[in-house]
Design an enzyme around this catalytic site. Structure first.
Site, PDB file in Angstrom:
ATOM      1  CE1 TYR A  77     -25.278  -6.106   3.143  1.00  0.00           C
ATOM      2  CE2 TYR A  77     -25.315  -8.312   4.190  1.00  0.00           C
ATOM      3  CZ  TYR A  77     -24.713  -7.381   4.117  1.00  0.00           C
ATOM      4  OH  TYR A  77     -24.070  -6.581   5.138  1.00  0.00           O
ATOM      5  CG  PHE A 129       4.362  -8.294   1.613  1.00  0.00           C
ATOM      6  CD1 PHE A 129       4.997  -7.577   0.356  1.00  0.00           C
ATOM      7  CD2 PHE A 129       3.274  -7.438   1.725  1.00  0.00           C
ATOM      8  CE1 PHE A 129       4.876  -6.391   0.238  1.00  0.00           C
ATOM      9  CE2 PHE A 129       2.683  -6.721   1.152  1.00  0.00           C
ATOM     10  CZ  PHE A 129       3.746  -5.776   0.337  1.00  0.00           C
ATOM     11  CB  THR A 130       5.268  -4.200   3.807  1.00  0.00           C
ATOM     12  OG1 THR A 130       4.202  -4.287   2.949  1.00  0.00           O
ATOM     13  CG2 THR A 130       6.462  -3.635   3.716  1.00  0.00           C
ATOM     14  CG  ASP A 220       0.875 -13.347  -0.426  1.00  0.00           C
ATOM     15  OD1 ASP A 220       0.588 -13.576  -0.934  1.00  0.00           O
ATOM     16  OD2 ASP A 220       1.713 -12.597   0.202  1.00  0.00           O
ATOM     17  CE  LYS A 263      -0.005  -7.200  -5.115  1.00  0.00           C
ATOM     18  NZ  LYS A 263      -0.648  -6.628  -3.628  1.00  0.00           N
ATOM     19  NE  ARG A 387       8.162  -2.130  -1.041  1.00  0.00           N
ATOM     20  CZ  ARG A 387       7.169  -2.541  -0.509  1.00  0.00           C
ATOM     21  NH1 ARG A 387       6.017  -2.831  -1.007  1.00  0.00           N
ATOM     22  NH2 ARG A 387       6.263  -1.502   0.280  1.00  0.00           N
ATOM     23  CG  PHE A 453       6.767   1.165   2.572  1.00  0.00           C
ATOM     24  CD1 PHE A 453       5.688   0.412   3.449  1.00  0.00           C
ATOM     25  CD2 PHE A 453       5.493   1.883   1.322  1.00  0.00           C
ATOM     26  CE1 PHE A 453       4.898  -0.477   3.547  1.00  0.00           C
ATOM     27  CE2 PHE A 453       4.289  -0.014   1.221  1.00  0.00           C
ATOM     28  CZ  PHE A 453       3.957  -0.593   2.573  1.00  0.00           C
TER      29      PHE A 453
HETATM   30  N1  F0G Z   1       0.681 -10.005  -0.255  1.00  0.00           N
HETATM   31  C1  F0G Z   1       1.749  -9.823  -1.245  1.00  0.00           C
HETATM   32  C2  F0G Z   1       2.875 -10.636  -1.517  1.00  0.00           C
HETATM   33  C3  F0G Z   1       1.911  -8.497  -2.058  1.00  0.00           C
HETATM   34  O1  F0G Z   1       2.905  -8.452  -2.648  1.00  0.00           O
HETATM   35  C4  F0G Z   1       0.956  -7.512  -1.013  1.00  0.00           C
HETATM   36  C5  F0G Z   1       0.470  -6.336  -2.148  1.00  0.00           C
HETATM   37  C6  F0G Z   1      -0.434  -8.197  -0.263  1.00  0.00           C
HETATM   38  C7  F0G Z   1      -0.324  -9.374  -0.046  1.00  0.00           C
HETATM   39  C8  F0G Z   1      -1.599  -7.195   0.694  1.00  0.00           C
HETATM   40  O2  F0G Z   1      -2.201  -7.182  -0.901  1.00  0.00           O
HETATM   41  O3  F0G Z   1      -2.130  -5.025  -1.252  1.00  0.00           O
HETATM   42  O4  F0G Z   1      -4.033  -6.207  -1.999  1.00  0.00           O
HETATM   43  O5  F0G Z   1      -4.078  -5.711   0.318  1.00  0.00           O
HETATM   44  N2  F0G Z   1       0.865  -5.668  -2.771  1.00  0.00           N
HETATM   45  C9  F0G Z   1       0.748  -4.521  -3.242  1.00  0.00           C
HETATM   46  C10 F0G Z   1       3.333  -3.590  -4.164  1.00  0.00           C
HETATM   47  C11 F0G Z   1       1.274  -3.465  -2.295  1.00  0.00           C
HETATM   48  O6  F0G Z   1       2.969  -3.506  -4.739  1.00  0.00           O
HETATM   49  O7  F0G Z   1       3.675  -4.698  -3.788  1.00  0.00           O
HETATM   50  P1  F0G Z   1      -3.523  -6.407  -0.905  1.00  0.00           P
END
Ligand code: F0G
Length: 462
Positions: A77, A129-130, A220, A263, A387, A453
C-alpha cells in the site's frame, strides 16, 4: 541499432507472440448495433467492432518485457518499490523532480487544476482538450485558445500546426495580467488539431516569454514522443538527434506535466502528475489521497507502475516510434492518394477525416462527423470517433461551441494492428466516400451534462 535509410521499406520492429481473434460482424448485426448505440460509436460493444480505431488510449499491446515487469510489481500500500522505479524513470527520461501517480491523465488534470487554478483565472493553451478544459473550468478557470490560426485549417501544410501564437499569448497576458494566469497549458502533440506537433523552437520561445512574466508552463505529455518524432523529421538541426534527447529538452522548458500513460508510454491504464516545484508537489500529493489513493500509488496497481516504467523507456526507442508514426503516415497517404479530404499534414496518432469537406450537405448543427463515424461503422465494422461539434460541447451560456474543425478520427492503437488492417480501413473509407451523398443528418436525442460526446444518443433525420 542502425536506422535504415528513409527510402527503404520499414516493418514493425517486433514479431507477434500472442494474438486476439477479431470477427467481422454481419451487415445486419452492424445495423442493429449502431441503432442500439444511438449512432454513437462510444456506445458500441467492442464485440460488435471489427477494427477498433476509436482511440489510441489504453489500447496498446504491451511487450513481453512489460508483461515480465508486471510479475515483479510490488503491491505494498505504502512505499511500493514499483513506485520508486516509476519515479526514477520519470526523472531519468522526462527530467521532472516530483511524481504523483494517478489512475489516468484526467486524474492528473484534476490534481493540477485544483492545486494551481483559482476562480477567475485564465488558462491559455494550444487548443483545448475535452477533459483538460473541463477540469480547468471546474476549478473556476477559463480556457483561452492561443494556437496558431493554421491549426484550424485542415488544408494548411504548416509543419508545426501545434505551435503557440506568441503574439496572441502575450496579448492575453497583457489583457488579464500575469497574476490571473496560473500556467500556460501546452500540449504535445495537439490531439484536436489532428495530432499536430509543436516545434522545439516554439516551446523554447514560450518558455522565454513566460519567464518574462513569471508564468509557469505545464505540458500535456501524453503524446510527446510522437511530437519529438516530428521534430526529428522536420525541424532544422534536429535530424541527427535522438528522440530521447528531444523529449528531455522539451520537458526542460516546462515546469511540469500531466501524463495520460495510456498513450505514448505504452500501457493500458495509468498516468501521473510530475512537477519541479516542491510546494505544488506537496499540495497535489495531499489532494491525491482524496481523489486517487496514497501518493505512492495514486490509483495504480504496483504491477501497472512497473509496466509503465518499462513502457516509458520502450516508447523512446527510435525503431518503435518510426514504425508507430509510419503506420499512420501509411494510412493517411493511401487516403490522400484516393482523394479523401483529411487533415494535413498527417498527424501522429491518427488520421483525421475532414467531415465538412466529406459531407458538405450536412450542416454542422446536424453533426456531420458523428454521422460519418456511424456510416463508416455500418460499412465495415471499423470504429472511429467524432471530433467536432459534439466533442466541443457547450459554452458557459449553454450555446453549442462550433469548432472550425469537424473531424472523424481514425486513431491507431500502438503495436496492435498490421498494415493489412490499414488497407481494409482505407478501402472502407473510400467506399463510404463513393456514396457520401446518401449519408443522413443526425438529431441529438439525449445529451449528458459533462463531456457529452461519450454518452450522447442520436437518430437519423428525415
Ligand atoms: N490529454 C490528451 C491530449 C488526451 O488525448 C487525453 C485523452 C487526456 C489528456 C486525458 O487522459 O484519458 O488518461 O484521462 N484522450 C483520449 C483520446 C480519451 O481518445 O484521445 P485520460
Amino acid at each position: 541499432m542502425s536506422t535504415p535509410s528513409q527510402s527503404r521499406t520499414w516493418a514493425e520492429p517486433f514479431k507477434i507472440k500472442v494474438i486476439e481473434h477479431v470477427r467481422i460482424p454481419s451487415q445486419q448485426e452492424r445495423e442493429a448495433a449502431i441503432r442500439e448505440a444511438g449512432y454513437n460509436t462510444f456506445l458500441l460493444r467492442s464485440d460488435e467492432v471489427y477494427i477498433d480505431l476509436l482511440t489510441d488510449s489504453g489500447t496498446t499491446a504491451m511487450s513481453d518485457r512489460q508483461w515480465a515487469a508486471m510479475m515483479i510489481g510490488d503491491e505494498a500500500y505504502a512505499g511500493s518499490r514499483s513506485f520508486y522505479r516509476l519515479e526514477a524513470a520519470v526523472q531519468e527520461w522526462y527530467g521532472y523532480k516530483y511524481v504523483v501517480p494517478t489512475h489516468q491523465g484526467r486524474g492528473a488534470e484534476n490534481l493540477l487544476s485544483k492545486t494551481m487554478i483559482k476562480p477567475g483565472d485564465i488558462v491559455p493553451g494550444n487548443m483545448y482538450f475535452t477533459t483538460t478544459r473541463l477540469h480547468q473550468e471546474l476549478a473556476g478557470g477559463t480556457f483561452t485558445d492561443i494556437i496558431i490560426p493554421e491549426a484550424h485549417d485542415p488544408a494548411s501544410l504548416h509543419p508545426f500546426k501545434g505551435n503557440v501564437d506568441l503574439a496572441k499569448l502575450e496579448s492575453v497576458i497583457l489583457e488579464f495580467g500575469p497574476d490571473k494566469i496560473p500556467y500556460v497549458s501546452l500540449a504535445a502533440t495537439v490531439n484536436l488539431a489532428g495530432g499536430q506537433p509543436i516545434s522545439l523552437e516554439n516551446v523554447r520561445a514560450v518558455r522565454e516569454l513566460t519567464n518574462k512574466y513569471g508564468i509557469k508552463v505545464i505540458l500535456d505529455a501524453a503524446r510527446i514522443v510522437e511530437n519529438a518524432y516530428f521534430i526529428q523529421q522536420r525541424e532544422p538541426g534536429c535530424q541527427s538527434r535522438t528522440i530521447a534527447s528531444i523529449v528531455k529538452e522539451m520537458c526542460s522548458y516546462t515546469d511540469g506535466c500531466t501524463m495520460s500513460a495510456k498513450k505514448d508510454p505504452l500501457v493500458n491504464i495509468g498516468g501521473f502528475l510530475a512537477v519541479n516545484d516542491h510546494a505544488i508537489y506537496e499540495e497535489a500529493a495531499n489532494l491525491a489521497v482524496i481523489y486517487e489513493g496514497l501518493h505512492t500509488y495514486g490509483g495504480m496497481a504496483g504491477r501497472d507502475m512497473e509496466a509503465l516504467a518499462t513502457g516509458i523507456e520502450e516508447s523512446l526507442h527510435e525503431d518503435h516510434i518510426r514504425a508507430r508514426v509510419g503506420q499512420i503516415l501509411y494510412l493517411g497517404k493511401k487516403l490522400i492518394d484516393a482523394g479523401i479530404p483529411i487533415v494535413q499534414p498527417i498527424g501522429g496518432h491518427g488520421v483525421f477525416l475532414d467531415a465538412r469537406a466529406f459531407l458538405p450537405h450536412i450542416p454542422q448543427e446536424q453533426y456531420p462527423a458523428q454521422a460519418l463515424a456511424a456510416a463508416l461503422y455500418l460499412d465495415s465494422g471499423v470504429r472511429s470517433m467524432e471530433r467536432g461539434i459534439v466533442s466541443a460541447g457547450r459554452n458557459k451560456n449553454g450555446e453549442e461551441n462550433k469548432p472550425k474543425l469537424e473531424l472523424v478520427r481514425l486513431t491507431i492503437p500502438r503495436r496492435v494492428y498490421t498494415q493489412a488492417h490499414m488497407d481494409v480501413v482505407a478501402e472502407s473509407v473510400q467506399i463510404v466516400y463513393s456514396h457520401r451523398d446518401t449519408i443522413r443528418c443526425l438529431k441529438m436525442i439525449h445529451e449528458p451534462k459533462y463531456l457529452r460526446f461519450f454518452q450522447a444518443r442520436f437518430e437519423p433525420l428525415g
